[in-house]
Design an enzyme around this catalytic site. Structure first.
Site, short mmCIF file in Angstrom:
data_model
loop_
_atom_site.label_atom_id
_atom_site.label_comp_id
_atom_site.label_asym_id
_atom_site.label_seq_id
_atom_site.Cartn_x
_atom_site.Cartn_y
_atom_site.Cartn_z
N ASN A 277 0.88 -1.18 0.00
CA ASN A 277 0.00 0.00 0.00
C ASN A 277 0.92 1.23 0.00
O ASN A 277 1.74 1.39 0.91
CB ASN A 277 -0.83 -0.04 1.28
CG ASN A 277 -2.15 0.71 1.23
OD1 ASN A 277 -2.82 0.79 2.25
ND2 ASN A 277 -2.56 1.22 0.09
N CYS B 130 -6.53 4.84 8.08
CA CYS B 130 -5.62 4.15 7.16
C CYS B 130 -4.68 3.28 7.99
O CYS B 130 -3.72 3.78 8.59
CB CYS B 130 -4.84 5.14 6.31
SG CYS B 130 -3.68 4.31 5.20
N GLY B 131 -4.98 2.00 8.02
CA GLY B 131 -4.21 1.09 8.87
C GLY B 131 -2.78 0.95 8.42
O GLY B 131 -1.84 1.06 9.22
N ASN C 102 -13.76 4.42 8.68
CA ASN C 102 -14.12 4.70 7.28
C ASN C 102 -15.05 3.58 6.79
O ASN C 102 -15.07 2.49 7.35
CB ASN C 102 -12.85 4.81 6.41
CG ASN C 102 -11.91 3.63 6.55
OD1 ASN C 102 -12.06 2.78 7.43
ND2 ASN C 102 -10.93 3.54 5.69
N ASN D 225 -15.13 1.73 0.62
CA ASN D 225 -14.05 0.84 0.22
C ASN D 225 -14.66 -0.53 -0.03
O ASN D 225 -15.47 -1.02 0.78
CB ASN D 225 -13.01 0.77 1.35
CG ASN D 225 -12.38 2.11 1.62
OD1 ASN D 225 -11.57 2.59 0.83
ND2 ASN D 225 -12.77 2.76 2.72
N CYS E 43 -4.95 -3.04 1.85
CA CYS E 43 -5.68 -2.01 2.60
C CYS E 43 -5.89 -2.53 4.02
O CYS E 43 -6.58 -3.52 4.23
CB CYS E 43 -7.02 -1.71 1.93
SG CYS E 43 -8.01 -0.51 2.86
N GLY E 44 -5.29 -1.84 4.99
CA GLY E 44 -5.33 -2.31 6.38
C GLY E 44 -6.70 -2.22 7.01
O GLY E 44 -7.15 -3.17 7.68
N SER E 45 -7.40 -1.09 6.82
CA SER E 45 -8.72 -0.97 7.44
C SER E 45 -9.70 -1.95 6.79
O SER E 45 -10.63 -2.44 7.45
CB SER E 45 -9.24 0.48 7.37
OG SER E 45 -9.19 0.96 6.05
N1 LIG Z 1 -9.22 4.79 0.84
C1 LIG Z 1 -9.62 4.69 2.19
C2 LIG Z 1 -8.58 4.93 3.20
C3 LIG Z 1 -7.36 4.10 3.02
C4 LIG Z 1 -7.26 2.82 3.78
C5 LIG Z 1 -5.86 2.37 3.86
N2 LIG Z 1 -5.16 2.04 2.69
C6 LIG Z 1 -5.66 1.34 4.95
O1 LIG Z 1 -4.61 0.70 4.96
O2 LIG Z 1 -6.51 1.25 5.84
C7 LIG Z 1 -10.82 5.58 2.49
O3 LIG Z 1 -11.07 6.59 1.80
O4 LIG Z 1 -11.53 5.26 3.44
#
Ligand SMILES: N[C@@H](CCC[C@H](N)C(=O)O)C(=O)O
Length: 301
Positions: A15, A76-77, A163, A197, A224-226
């Site tokens: 990421n 953003c995790g 998010n 997402n 994507c962590g979250s």
């Molecule tokens: N695009 C997402 C936020 C990004 C998440 C991120 N890459 C992660 O690692 O959590 C949004 O707009 O919510």
């Protein structure tokens, strides 16, 4: 005040993250700067983590998060792990407390270099995710893609991890779906008033999942962590797995894992994984003009 600030190009499982040091100054990284940085192949990114002076007592920094389209994200995790690694390298400290628009995050770097972030509590109420329609049970909402009698994807689990996320459960390899084509349709579906997402998740054992994500405001990303946290929580919530799982992020290069625990005792979600520094430079937070350390030139956009 200098026109430029330090930044580090980093990644969390692929990421792409820019950690920008905005401490000691009142201005912000502008959406225009984000769009300009993303337009350059050398600085293209998924999220900017802009690290500001703390706003709340007991916190180490306020983090403003921007997607590559210039929009704001609440969580953003993978980026949070990158901020921890950068600040740990700078200060020698191991534990940090951050504030974001979504709340307070606690994070710690372990002796093996992996980083755990307490991502807080998941949110399931339809109007707080938010969804456009009332659902009593958001673990399986009415939404489908494709023919009504044979949908390609259907009945996602919806939740917020700070998010908005929709998790579509699939039986086949997540890479076999044309996520680049239908990701934008689902991200911008009227069901999601703040967009969402979009993640495909395949349960591979009672303790493991494979995921692939189309990110709101950033598109197809390597990880994507979250979303991994949301897939883990949603899998446990729907009885597909237990509360502690390994997430194989299918598109991460090289394929790598995150450990996620949805803690029983306080409902918090703990994400553990790596972060990697690539290179550093300076950028102008209002325009996105940048230079790499070791060079004098400011790159033209
Ligand atoms: N695009 C997402 C936020 C990004 C998440 C991120 N890459 C992660 O690692 O959590 C949004 O707009 O919510």
């Amino acid at each position: 005040m200098s026109a430029t600030v330090e930044f580090a190009r980093m990644n969390g499982l692929g990421n792409k993250i820019l950690v920008v040091d905005m401490r000691g100054r009142p201005d912000k990284v502008t959406p225009a700067a984000a769009v300009a940085l993303n337009a350059d192949p050398q600085t293209e990114f998924d999220q900017i983590m802009a690290v500001h002076d703390p706003k709340a007592e007991g916190t180490d920094a306020f983090i403003d998060i921007l997607n590559s389209d210039g929009s704001k994200a609440q969580a953003c995790g993978n980026g949070t792990r990158c901020v921890v690694q950068a600040l740990a390298a700078e200060t020698g400290r191991k534990a940090f407390t951050f504030q974001t628009v979504a709340g307070i995050l606690y994070a710690v770097e372990h002796d093996d270099g992996t980083i755990s972030v307490d991502m807080g509590k998941p949110v399931f109420e339809w109007n707080r995710i938010p969804l456009a329609e009332e659902f009593h049970d958001t673990s399986r909402i009415e939404l489908q893609l494709g023919p009504i009698d044979n949908p390609v994807l259907h009945s996602p689990s919806a939740m917020s991890m700070g998010n908005p996320h929709a998790i579509f459960w699939v039986d086949k390899d997540v890479m076999s779906y044309d996520l680049a084509r239908f990701g934008p349709l689902l991200e911008n579906h009227p069901m999601f008033p703040e967009r969402a997402n979009i993640t495909l998740a395949q349960v591979t054992s009672p303790t493991s999942l494979t995921t692939r994500t189309w990110e709101r405001g950033a598109g197809l990303t390597l990880a994507c962590g979250s979303a991994a946290c949301s897939a883990a929580v949603s899998a446990a919530r729907t009885g597909r797995t237990g509360r502690k799982v390994t997430i194989n992020v299918a598109s991460a290069k090289p394929s790598a894992t995150l450990s996620i625990e949805w803690r029983e005792r306080d409902d918090h979600v703990i994400m553990t994984g790596p972060a990697e520094w690539e290179w550093s430079g300076r950028l102008d937070p209002s325009t996105g003009l940048w230079s790499r350390d070791g060079t004098q030139e400011v790159e033209a956009q």
